[in-house]
Each structure stands twice: as structure tokens, then as C-alpha cells.
Design a protein around this motif. Sequence first.
Motif, PDB file in Angstrom:
ATOM      1  N   GLU A 148       0.852  -1.181   0.000  1.00 11.62           N
ATOM      2  CA  GLU A 148       0.000   0.000   0.000  1.00 11.62           C
ATOM      3  C   GLU A 148       0.893   1.239   0.000  1.00 11.62           C
ATOM      4  O   GLU A 148       1.720   1.421   0.896  1.00 11.62           O
ATOM      5  CB  GLU A 148      -0.901   0.012   1.222  1.00 11.62           C
ATOM      6  N   GLY A 149       0.735   2.091  -1.014  1.00 10.42           N
ATOM      7  CA  GLY A 149       1.568   3.278  -1.083  1.00 10.42           C
ATOM      8  C   GLY A 149       1.314   4.086  -2.336  1.00 10.42           C
ATOM      9  O   GLY A 149       0.634   3.643  -3.265  1.00 10.42           O
ATOM     10  N   ASP A 150       1.864   5.277  -2.346  1.00 17.62           N
ATOM     11  CA  ASP A 150       1.723   6.230  -3.449  1.00 17.62           C
ATOM     12  C   ASP A 150       2.862   6.011  -4.444  1.00 17.62           C
ATOM     13  O   ASP A 150       4.015   5.843  -4.043  1.00 17.62           O
ATOM     14  CB  ASP A 150       1.769   7.651  -2.879  1.00 17.62           C
ATOM     15  N   GLY A 151       2.542   6.046  -5.718  1.00 12.71           N
ATOM     16  CA  GLY A 151       3.563   5.863  -6.746  1.00 12.71           C
ATOM     17  C   GLY A 151       4.638   6.919  -6.735  1.00 12.71           C
ATOM     18  O   GLY A 151       5.731   6.706  -7.277  1.00 12.71           O
ATOM     19  N   ARG A 152       4.361   8.058  -6.104  1.00 11.31           N
ATOM     20  CA  ARG A 152       5.363   9.114  -6.018  1.00 11.31           C
ATOM     21  C   ARG A 152       6.389   8.854  -4.923  1.00 11.31           C
ATOM     22  O   ARG A 152       7.358   9.604  -4.782  1.00 11.31           O
ATOM     23  CB  ARG A 152       4.674  10.462  -5.789  1.00 11.31           C
ATOM     24  N   ASP A 153       6.188   7.774  -4.163  1.00 16.65           N
ATOM     25  CA  ASP A 153       7.078   7.471  -3.050  1.00 16.65           C
ATOM     26  C   ASP A 153       7.880   6.193  -3.286  1.00 16.65           C
ATOM     27  O   ASP A 153       8.218   5.475  -2.341  1.00 16.65           O
ATOM     28  CB  ASP A 153       6.266   7.325  -1.757  1.00 16.65           C
ATOM     29  N   VAL A 164      -2.120   5.953 -14.743  1.00 16.76           N
ATOM     30  CA  VAL A 164      -1.834   6.676 -13.505  1.00 16.76           C
ATOM     31  C   VAL A 164      -1.540   8.146 -13.759  1.00 16.76           C
ATOM     32  O   VAL A 164      -2.018   9.024 -13.039  1.00 16.76           O
ATOM     33  CB  VAL A 164      -0.651   6.028 -12.753  1.00 16.76           C
ATOM     34  N   LEU A 165      -0.767   8.441 -14.792  1.00 22.42           N
ATOM     35  CA  LEU A 165      -0.286   9.806 -15.000  1.00 22.42           C
ATOM     36  C   LEU A 165      -1.418  10.814 -15.176  1.00 22.42           C
ATOM     37  O   LEU A 165      -1.255  11.994 -14.845  1.00 22.42           O
ATOM     38  CB  LEU A 165       0.641   9.885 -16.209  1.00 22.42           C
ATOM     39  N   MET A 166      -2.561  10.371 -15.676  1.00 24.54           N
ATOM     40  CA  MET A 166      -3.675  11.308 -15.862  1.00 24.54           C
ATOM     41  C   MET A 166      -4.207  11.858 -14.550  1.00 24.54           C
ATOM     42  O   MET A 166      -4.850  12.903 -14.526  1.00 24.54           O
ATOM     43  CB  MET A 166      -4.813  10.664 -16.667  1.00 24.54           C
ATOM     44  N   TYR A 167      -3.891  11.193 -13.439  1.00 25.41           N
ATOM     45  CA  TYR A 167      -4.347  11.659 -12.132  1.00 25.41           C
ATOM     46  C   TYR A 167      -3.270  12.434 -11.370  1.00 25.41           C
ATOM     47  O   TYR A 167      -3.508  12.843 -10.228  1.00 25.41           O
ATOM     48  CB  TYR A 167      -4.801  10.473 -11.281  1.00 25.41           C
ATOM     49  N   VAL A 168      -2.117  12.620 -12.001  1.00 28.62           N
ATOM     50  CA  VAL A 168      -0.991  13.289 -11.342  1.00 28.62           C
ATOM     51  C   VAL A 168      -0.775  14.649 -11.991  1.00 28.62           C
ATOM     52  O   VAL A 168      -0.476  14.736 -13.186  1.00 28.62           O
ATOM     53  CB  VAL A 168       0.294  12.438 -11.445  1.00 28.62           C
ATOM     54  N   GLU A 169      -0.920  15.708 -11.206  1.00 26.79           N
ATOM     55  CA  GLU A 169      -0.826  17.059 -11.757  1.00 26.79           C
ATOM     56  C   GLU A 169       0.578  17.377 -12.270  1.00 26.79           C
ATOM     57  O   GLU A 169       0.738  18.001 -13.318  1.00 26.79           O
ATOM     58  CB  GLU A 169      -1.231  18.081 -10.687  1.00 26.79           C
ATOM     59  N   GLU A 170       1.596  16.959 -11.521  1.00 23.15           N
ATOM     60  CA  GLU A 170       2.988  17.172 -11.935  1.00 23.15           C
ATOM     61  C   GLU A 170       3.658  15.807 -12.046  1.00 23.15           C
ATOM     62  O   GLU A 170       4.209  15.292 -11.073  1.00 23.15           O
ATOM     63  CB  GLU A 170       3.721  18.056 -10.915  1.00 23.15           C
TER      64      GLU A 170
END
Length: 233
Positions: free
Chosen positions: A74-79, A97-103
Motif C-alpha cells: 500500500e503506497g503512493d507511486g510518487r514514493d 496513472v499519470l492522468m491523475y498526477v498534476e505534476e
Amino acid sequence: MARQLDEQIAGRYPVGQRLRVLDVGMGQGTQALRLARLGHRVTGLEQDATMIAAARAALSGEPEGIRERMRIIEGDGRDTGVHFLPGSFDIVLCHGVLMYVEEPDPLLAGLARVLAPGGLLSLLVRNGDALALRPGLSGDWAGAQAAFDTVSYRNRLGLEVRADRLDALTATLAGIGAPLQSWYGVRVFTDLAVDGAEIPADVETLLAAEERAGRTDPYRRIAALLHLCGVRG
């Protein structure tokens, strides 16, 4: 997309090699489980509790050998830097996934970091160069006009999200040391199919047509989604 991914794996690794796979934003684990069944060691990273529960339920029904080859975190792809050492994986998937990530740039840099040299990065993104196609084919002329000048759109879940343009993402991949090697279109002919539509009897013929369109210009350039494959230098 699965066929495209298998093509990339077959062209890069010896037959039968057990690969270390990370699936970032794995959802219900469709691709992760498929690759585990093929013999690879798969780690799924997901932050949505509902999706994690679905993935774990699906995994629980698999034979013991497959269950042993797959773990769910369980975790965020940015981490990814928190969870994994550099070079930990031969393949990293980041699909839808990228469509939900602003940066998205920091996330992508993190994915490249955990790839081993020569490793494959597989991205599935909304095609920012074809956002006008869906409203245009639906007769929404105002929506089509607006879509030409933006990378933002409202998805079928009613969420405001973003798309990626091929040229911009190609430059980003080069900048993080995983330059683009191959790319495909996904959902060229079938993007207007409604959710829950009945699978047609000639589905194999449909898939063959989609697969060919997805690798052929100009069709792949107007696909709803783009499947980009970069390789870590």
C-alpha cells in the motif's frame, strides 16, 4: 496493451528469464497477476484500499506458487524511493496513472531510478493529441473545439484529469535517462464503446484490428491512449 508489453519483453529478455516487475498504481492487479502467472516476481504498489482488496482477493484464488511470486504494497507511486532501492526492477509498469498526477515529472524520475540498467519502463497515458476525437465523433462540436487547445478533460468517472502529448513525454523520458524506444496506440477503433458493452463474438478479430492499428501510422496517433516504452540507459 498486454500483447504490446509481451512483445517488448520478448524482444529484450531471454525466453524463460524470471524478471523483477513493479506495477505502480496496479489497480485490481490485472497485469500484475498476469505477469506473475508467467513466472515473474511482481510487486504491486497501490494506494486505493478498494483496489488493494480486489487484488488481494484475486491473488488468494491463485495457486501457492503464484501467490509466492507476488506481493502487494500500500503506497503512493510518487514514493517509490521510500520503498525500493535504485535498480531494484527489470520492468516498471505505470498504466493509467499519470492522468491523475498534476505534476508527473517527479513520479517518472522515481520510476526511472528504481529501474535496473537496460530495464523497461511501460507507460499507458491519455493521448493529449487526440482529445478532440471523442467529442467530435459524438457530435459535441463545442467540446471538440475546446479540446484542441488543452490537455485537461473530464473522464468517464466524471473526474477532471489530464492527458500527455507524445512529444512532451518523449522529451521527459529522455531527460530521466529512460528514452523512448517504442510506442503504440491503444483503443483506436473501440474508444466510443460504452462501459459494460457486451464483448462481441468476433473479439479476436477485433483485437487483431486494434493491435495492427496501434502500431500503424496514422491510426496510432489518434488512439485514445498511448502505450510508451522507454529503456533505462
